[in-house]
Design a protein around this motif. Structure first.
Motif, PDB file in Angstrom:
ATOM      1  N   ASP A  63       0.829  -1.209   0.000  1.00 31.59           N
ATOM      2  CA  ASP A  63       0.000   0.000   0.000  1.00 31.59           C
ATOM      3  C   ASP A  63       0.859   1.253   0.000  1.00 31.59           C
ATOM      4  O   ASP A  63       0.538   2.238  -0.673  1.00 31.59           O
ATOM      5  N   SER A  64       1.961   1.223   0.736  1.00 29.60           N
ATOM      6  CA  SER A  64       2.859   2.375   0.788  1.00 29.60           C
ATOM      7  C   SER A  64       3.482   2.649  -0.578  1.00 29.60           C
ATOM      8  O   SER A  64       3.509   3.798  -1.041  1.00 29.60           O
ATOM      9  N   VAL A  65       3.962   1.603  -1.227  1.00 27.80           N
ATOM     10  CA  VAL A  65       4.570   1.769  -2.550  1.00 27.80           C
ATOM     11  C   VAL A  65       3.523   2.246  -3.554  1.00 27.80           C
ATOM     12  O   VAL A  65       3.789   3.132  -4.375  1.00 27.80           O
ATOM     13  N   LYS A  66       2.323   1.685  -3.463  1.00 24.61           N
ATOM     14  CA  LYS A  66       1.261   2.068  -4.381  1.00 24.61           C
ATOM     15  C   LYS A  66       0.899   3.546  -4.214  1.00 24.61           C
ATOM     16  O   LYS A  66       0.730   4.257  -5.210  1.00 24.61           O
ATOM     17  N   SER A  67       0.829   4.021  -2.971  1.00 25.50           N
ATOM     18  CA  SER A  67       0.495   5.427  -2.764  1.00 25.50           C
ATOM     19  C   SER A  67       1.627   6.336  -3.230  1.00 25.50           C
ATOM     20  O   SER A  67       1.382   7.426  -3.758  1.00 25.50           O
ATOM     21  N   GLY A  71       1.291   9.223  -6.053  1.00 26.20           N
ATOM     22  CA  GLY A  71       1.756  10.597  -5.818  1.00 26.20           C
ATOM     23  C   GLY A  71       2.692  11.070  -6.918  1.00 26.20           C
ATOM     24  O   GLY A  71       2.578  12.198  -7.405  1.00 26.20           O
ATOM     25  N   LYS A  72       3.624  10.225  -7.317  1.00 25.31           N
ATOM     26  CA  LYS A  72       4.551  10.584  -8.399  1.00 25.31           C
ATOM     27  C   LYS A  72       3.787  10.773  -9.707  1.00 25.31           C
ATOM     28  O   LYS A  72       4.086  11.682 -10.485  1.00 25.31           O
ATOM     29  N   SER A  73       2.789   9.923  -9.946  1.00 18.84           N
ATOM     30  CA  SER A  73       1.988  10.039 -11.155  1.00 18.84           C
ATOM     31  C   SER A  73       1.256  11.371 -11.197  1.00 18.84           C
ATOM     32  O   SER A  73       1.207  12.042 -12.234  1.00 18.84           O
ATOM     33  N   ARG A  74       0.706  11.770 -10.063  1.00 17.53           N
ATOM     34  CA  ARG A  74       0.022  13.064  -9.990  1.00 17.53           C
ATOM     35  C   ARG A  74       0.996  14.214 -10.198  1.00 17.53           C
ATOM     36  O   ARG A  74       0.663  15.215 -10.843  1.00 17.53           O
TER      37      ARG A  74
END
Length: 88
Positions: A63-67, A71-74
């Protein structure tokens, strides 16, 4: 031949150990079986707890990596500001 001797040694050692255990057992068979069952249940409970802890830990890391990726994508989307060009 070395493997055959090794396997024969393991089998004979196990047999001797089982016989010695039966001869020198300080408790009745029913007590011994109950103790074995209790210890087995303790080990199973401990193993299940460790497995669940590992699964929870991996889930939290996922979940941490996914978030972080979201964030980087945004950040990338916001930095493009409507430009359709991607600069590498």
């Amino acid at each position: 031949m070395k493997a055959g001797k090794f396997i024969a040694g393991i089998i004979s050692g196990a047999a001797i150990g089982a016989i010695a255990g039966i001869l020198f057992a300080p408790k009745k068979g029913t007590e011994t079986r109950k103790n074995i069952t209790d210890k087995s249940n303790e080990y199973m409970y401990g193993a299940k707890n460790k497995y669940n802890d590992l699964a929870d830990n991996l889930s939290h890391r996922y979940d941490s990596v996914k978030s972080k990726i979201r964030g980087k994508s945004r950040q990338v989307e916001n930095s493009m500001d409507g430009d359709d060009k991607i600069i590498y």
